[in-house]
Design a protein around this motif. Structure first.
Motif, PDB file in Angstrom:
ATOM      1  N   LEU A  45       0.805  -1.208   0.000  1.00  0.00           N
ATOM      2  CA  LEU A  45       0.000   0.000   0.000  1.00  0.00           C
ATOM      3  C   LEU A  45       0.850   1.275   0.000  1.00  0.00           C
ATOM      4  CD1 LEU A  45      -2.683  -1.022   2.662  1.00  0.00           C
ATOM      5  CD2 LEU A  45      -2.909  -1.084   0.179  1.00  0.00           C
ATOM      6  N   PHE A  46       2.074   1.198   0.468  1.00  0.00           N
ATOM      7  CA  PHE A  46       2.880   2.407   0.647  1.00  0.00           C
ATOM      8  C   PHE A  46       3.122   3.172  -0.652  1.00  0.00           C
ATOM      9  CE2 PHE A  46       3.470   0.930   4.872  1.00  0.00           C
ATOM     10  CZ  PHE A  46       3.817   2.045   5.613  1.00  0.00           C
ATOM     11  N   PRO A  47       3.661   2.547  -1.703  1.00  0.00           N
ATOM     12  CA  PRO A  47       3.873   3.324  -2.931  1.00  0.00           C
ATOM     13  C   PRO A  47       2.569   3.828  -3.532  1.00  0.00           C
ATOM     14  CG  PRO A  47       4.298   0.989  -3.293  1.00  0.00           C
ATOM     15  CD  PRO A  47       4.164   1.174  -1.833  1.00  0.00           C
ATOM     16  N   SER A  48       1.487   3.060  -3.363  1.00  0.00           N
ATOM     17  CA  SER A  48       0.185   3.519  -3.852  1.00  0.00           C
ATOM     18  C   SER A  48      -0.243   4.778  -3.132  1.00  0.00           C
ATOM     19  CB  SER A  48      -0.873   2.418  -3.664  1.00  0.00           C
ATOM     20  OG  SER A  48      -0.547   1.268  -4.407  1.00  0.00           O
ATOM     21  N   TYR A  49      -0.046   4.804  -1.814  1.00  0.00           N
ATOM     22  CA  TYR A  49      -0.444   5.972  -1.036  1.00  0.00           C
ATOM     23  C   TYR A  49       0.434   7.186  -1.346  1.00  0.00           C
ATOM     24  CZ  TYR A  49      -3.566   3.058   1.797  1.00  0.00           C
ATOM     25  OH  TYR A  49      -4.581   2.240   2.213  1.00  0.00           O
ATOM     26  N   LEU A  50       1.681   6.944  -1.713  1.00  0.00           N
ATOM     27  CA  LEU A  50       2.529   8.070  -2.126  1.00  0.00           C
ATOM     28  C   LEU A  50       1.947   8.731  -3.372  1.00  0.00           C
ATOM     29  CD1 LEU A  50       6.209   6.776  -1.705  1.00  0.00           C
ATOM     30  CD2 LEU A  50       4.687   7.789  -0.012  1.00  0.00           C
ATOM     31  N   ALA A  51       1.527   7.915  -4.328  1.00  0.00           N
ATOM     32  CA  ALA A  51       0.906   8.463  -5.538  1.00  0.00           C
ATOM     33  C   ALA A  51      -0.373   9.209  -5.200  1.00  0.00           C
ATOM     34  CB  ALA A  51       0.626   7.332  -6.536  1.00  0.00           C
ATOM     35  N   MET A  52      -1.142   8.693  -4.248  1.00  0.00           N
ATOM     36  CA  MET A  52      -2.379   9.350  -3.846  1.00  0.00           C
ATOM     37  C   MET A  52      -2.091  10.720  -3.239  1.00  0.00           C
ATOM     38  SD  MET A  52      -5.350   8.049  -1.207  1.00  0.00           S
ATOM     39  CE  MET A  52      -4.207   7.999   0.176  1.00  0.00           C
ATOM     40  N   ILE A  53      -1.081  10.809  -2.378  1.00  0.00           N
ATOM     41  CA  ILE A  53      -0.708  12.086  -1.765  1.00  0.00           C
ATOM     42  C   ILE A  53      -0.359  13.114  -2.838  1.00  0.00           C
ATOM     43  CG2 ILE A  53       1.064  13.227  -0.375  1.00  0.00           C
ATOM     44  CD1 ILE A  53       1.185  10.643   1.321  1.00  0.00           C
ATOM     45  N   LEU A  54       0.421  12.690  -3.821  1.00  0.00           N
ATOM     46  CA  LEU A  54       0.841  13.612  -4.873  1.00  0.00           C
ATOM     47  C   LEU A  54      -0.334  14.038  -5.748  1.00  0.00           C
ATOM     48  CD1 LEU A  54       4.193  11.890  -5.898  1.00  0.00           C
ATOM     49  CD2 LEU A  54       3.870  13.877  -4.417  1.00  0.00           C
ATOM     50  N   ALA A  55      -1.260  13.121  -6.009  1.00  0.00           N
ATOM     51  CA  ALA A  55      -2.433  13.458  -6.818  1.00  0.00           C
ATOM     52  C   ALA A  55      -3.342  14.431  -6.083  1.00  0.00           C
ATOM     53  CB  ALA A  55      -3.200  12.185  -7.181  1.00  0.00           C
ATOM     54  N   ILE A  56      -3.483  14.256  -4.783  1.00  0.00           N
ATOM     55  CA  ILE A  56      -4.313  15.178  -4.000  1.00  0.00           C
ATOM     56  C   ILE A  56      -3.756  16.593  -4.090  1.00  0.00           C
ATOM     57  CG2 ILE A  56      -4.987  15.814  -1.645  1.00  0.00           C
ATOM     58  CD1 ILE A  56      -5.194  12.791  -1.060  1.00  0.00           C
ATOM     59  N   GLY A  57      -2.440  16.725  -3.983  1.00  0.00           N
ATOM     60  CA  GLY A  57      -1.835  18.051  -4.038  1.00  0.00           C
ATOM     61  C   GLY A  57      -1.848  18.651  -5.429  1.00  0.00           C
ATOM     62  N   GLY A  58      -1.366  17.892  -6.419  1.00  0.00           N
ATOM     63  CA  GLY A  58      -1.200  18.439  -7.758  1.00  0.00           C
ATOM     64  C   GLY A  58      -2.486  18.582  -8.550  1.00  0.00           C
ATOM     65  N   ILE A  59      -3.389  17.613  -8.416  1.00  0.00           N
ATOM     66  CA  ILE A  59      -4.598  17.603  -9.244  1.00  0.00           C
ATOM     67  C   ILE A  59      -5.782  18.235  -8.528  1.00  0.00           C
ATOM     68  CG2 ILE A  59      -6.231  16.131 -10.487  1.00  0.00           C
ATOM     69  CD1 ILE A  59      -3.970  14.100 -10.857  1.00  0.00           C
ATOM     70  N   ALA A  60      -5.931  17.957  -7.235  1.00  0.00           N
ATOM     71  CA  ALA A  60      -7.116  18.445  -6.514  1.00  0.00           C
ATOM     72  C   ALA A  60      -6.915  19.826  -5.901  1.00  0.00           C
ATOM     73  CB  ALA A  60      -7.513  17.450  -5.425  1.00  0.00           C
ATOM     74  N   ALA A  61      -5.746  20.091  -5.325  1.00  0.00           N
ATOM     75  CA  ALA A  61      -5.544  21.342  -4.579  1.00  0.00           C
ATOM     76  C   ALA A  61      -4.972  22.473  -5.427  1.00  0.00           C
ATOM     77  CB  ALA A  61      -4.630  21.082  -3.381  1.00  0.00           C
ATOM     78  N   MET A  62      -3.949  22.180  -6.217  1.00  0.00           N
ATOM     79  CA  MET A  62      -3.229  23.245  -6.909  1.00  0.00           C
ATOM     80  C   MET A  62      -4.066  24.022  -7.921  1.00  0.00           C
ATOM     81  SD  MET A  62       0.526  23.159  -8.726  1.00  0.00           S
ATOM     82  CE  MET A  62      -0.078  22.585 -10.304  1.00  0.00           C
ATOM     83  N   PRO A  63      -4.945  23.393  -8.724  1.00  0.00           N
ATOM     84  CA  PRO A  63      -5.729  24.180  -9.685  1.00  0.00           C
ATOM     85  C   PRO A  63      -6.532  25.301  -9.044  1.00  0.00           C
ATOM     86  CG  PRO A  63      -5.893  21.853 -10.207  1.00  0.00           C
ATOM     87  CD  PRO A  63      -5.190  21.945  -8.889  1.00  0.00           C
ATOM     88  N   GLY A  64      -7.154  25.020  -7.905  1.00  0.00           N
ATOM     89  CA  GLY A  64      -7.930  26.052  -7.224  1.00  0.00           C
ATOM     90  C   GLY A  64      -7.065  27.201  -6.747  1.00  0.00           C
ATOM     91  N   ILE A  65      -5.859  26.887  -6.289  1.00  0.00           N
ATOM     92  CA  ILE A  65      -4.934  27.929  -5.824  1.00  0.00           C
ATOM     93  C   ILE A  65      -4.540  28.836  -6.975  1.00  0.00           C
ATOM     94  CG2 ILE A  65      -2.653  28.357  -4.846  1.00  0.00           C
ATOM     95  CD1 ILE A  65      -2.944  25.689  -3.342  1.00  0.00           C
ATOM     96  N   LEU A  66      -4.168  28.226  -8.108  1.00  0.00           N
ATOM     97  CA  LEU A  66      -3.749  29.027  -9.262  1.00  0.00           C
ATOM     98  C   LEU A  66      -4.906  29.844  -9.826  1.00  0.00           C
ATOM     99  CD1 LEU A  66      -1.433  26.505 -11.143  1.00  0.00           C
ATOM    100  CD2 LEU A  66      -0.809  28.268  -9.505  1.00  0.00           C
ATOM    101  N   ALA A  67      -6.088  29.233  -9.880  1.00  0.00           N
ATOM    102  CA  ALA A  67      -7.256  29.963 -10.386  1.00  0.00           C
ATOM    103  C   ALA A  67      -7.605  31.137  -9.478  1.00  0.00           C
ATOM    104  CB  ALA A  67      -8.443  29.013 -10.511  1.00  0.00           C
ATOM    105  N   SER A  68      -7.425  30.942  -8.177  1.00  0.00           N
ATOM    106  CA  SER A  68      -7.715  32.053  -7.255  1.00  0.00           C
ATOM    107  C   SER A  68      -6.700  33.184  -7.429  1.00  0.00           C
ATOM    108  CB  SER A  68      -7.695  31.552  -5.804  1.00  0.00           C
ATOM    109  OG  SER A  68      -6.380  31.231  -5.366  1.00  0.00           O
TER     110      SER A  68
END
Length: 232
Positions: A45-68
């Motif tokens: 599960l560890f490498p999978s969760y690393l990918a999940m952490i990165l996706a949460i930041g780059g795909i879910a969080a960052m677009p809203g920050i840049l758009a704001s």
């Protein structure tokens, strides 16, 4: 370089003050790890969760920050100062990488202390896969931010893209837990290559193919974002 460093620190501080980012990138993976602690193959599960952490930041969080930033004319104001708007975008990427690294280190520390997991088999390929996956997710985030009309739309689109991707790519659950149809769908998703590269670096045999695919995705996404992104 001094401006980039100062902006990076500022972006990291802002991310650290965001309860959503802190929860989903630091606490949520640990919660999933604890919930799955009865799994005999917990390390998978560890490498999978690393990918999940990165996706949460780059795909879910960052677009809203840049758009704001665009909506509040931050990028426009930077354009008439010695600090380029591109510097702010690079600082945001750096902040996402560091926040992802913090979440990953914290997850591994909990796994090492509480569940006695083994160290990664190939640290250098794992680090390379981590950087490539982080840049790939951020490049996808740039594409979302480039056409989202405002921060609310960017946040919504990011979530809509991110959640199916983390489940179908094997980032939230191991690919082996998915049925054949879902695995075939997941094979075409960008994050699947990140999961594979991270798994190879953690306990498999590192291969170049997932890294090359991620490099191609980064190039295509940055070309699209460069053509579509509006500064104001």
């Amino acid at each position: 370089m001094k401006a980039l460093g100062r902006l990076s620190v500022s972006e990291i501080v802002l991310l650290a003050r965001d309860p959503g980012s802190l929860f989903f990138m630091l606490a949520f993976p640990i919660m999933l790890l604890v919930l799955n602690s009865g799994n005999d193959n917990l390390e998978i599960l560890f490498p999978s969760y690393l990918a999940m952490i990165l996706a949460i930041g780059g795909i879910a969080a960052m677009p809203g920050i840049l758009a704001s930033y665009r909506e509040r004319k931050v990028l426009r104001r930077l354009a008439i100062t010695p600090v380029s708007p591109v510097t702010l975008l690079l600082a945001q990427v750096g902040a996402q990488v560091l926040m992802g690294l913090a979440g990953s280190v914290l997850l591994f520390a909990v796994g090492l202390v509480a569940f006695d997991v083994d160290l990664p088999a190939h640290p250098l390929p794992l680090a390379l896969a981590f950087v490539a996956c982080s840049l790939m997710t951020c490049s996808i985030g740039f594409v979302i931010a480039s056409f989202a009309p405002n921060d609310r739309a960017a946040n919504l689109i990011g979530m809509v893209v991110m959640f199916p991707m983390i489940f179908l790519s094997g980032a939230a659950v191991p690919p082996e837990a998915l049925n054949s149809t879902l695995r075939r769908i997941g094979d075409w998703l960008p994050l699947t290559q990140g999961v594979q590269a991270l798994r190879d670096g953690w306990f498999g045999t590192p291969e170049a193919f997932p890294l090359l695919v991620m490099a191609g995705i980064i190039a295509v996404c940055m070309a699209i974002a460069g053509a579509l992104f509006r500064w104001d």
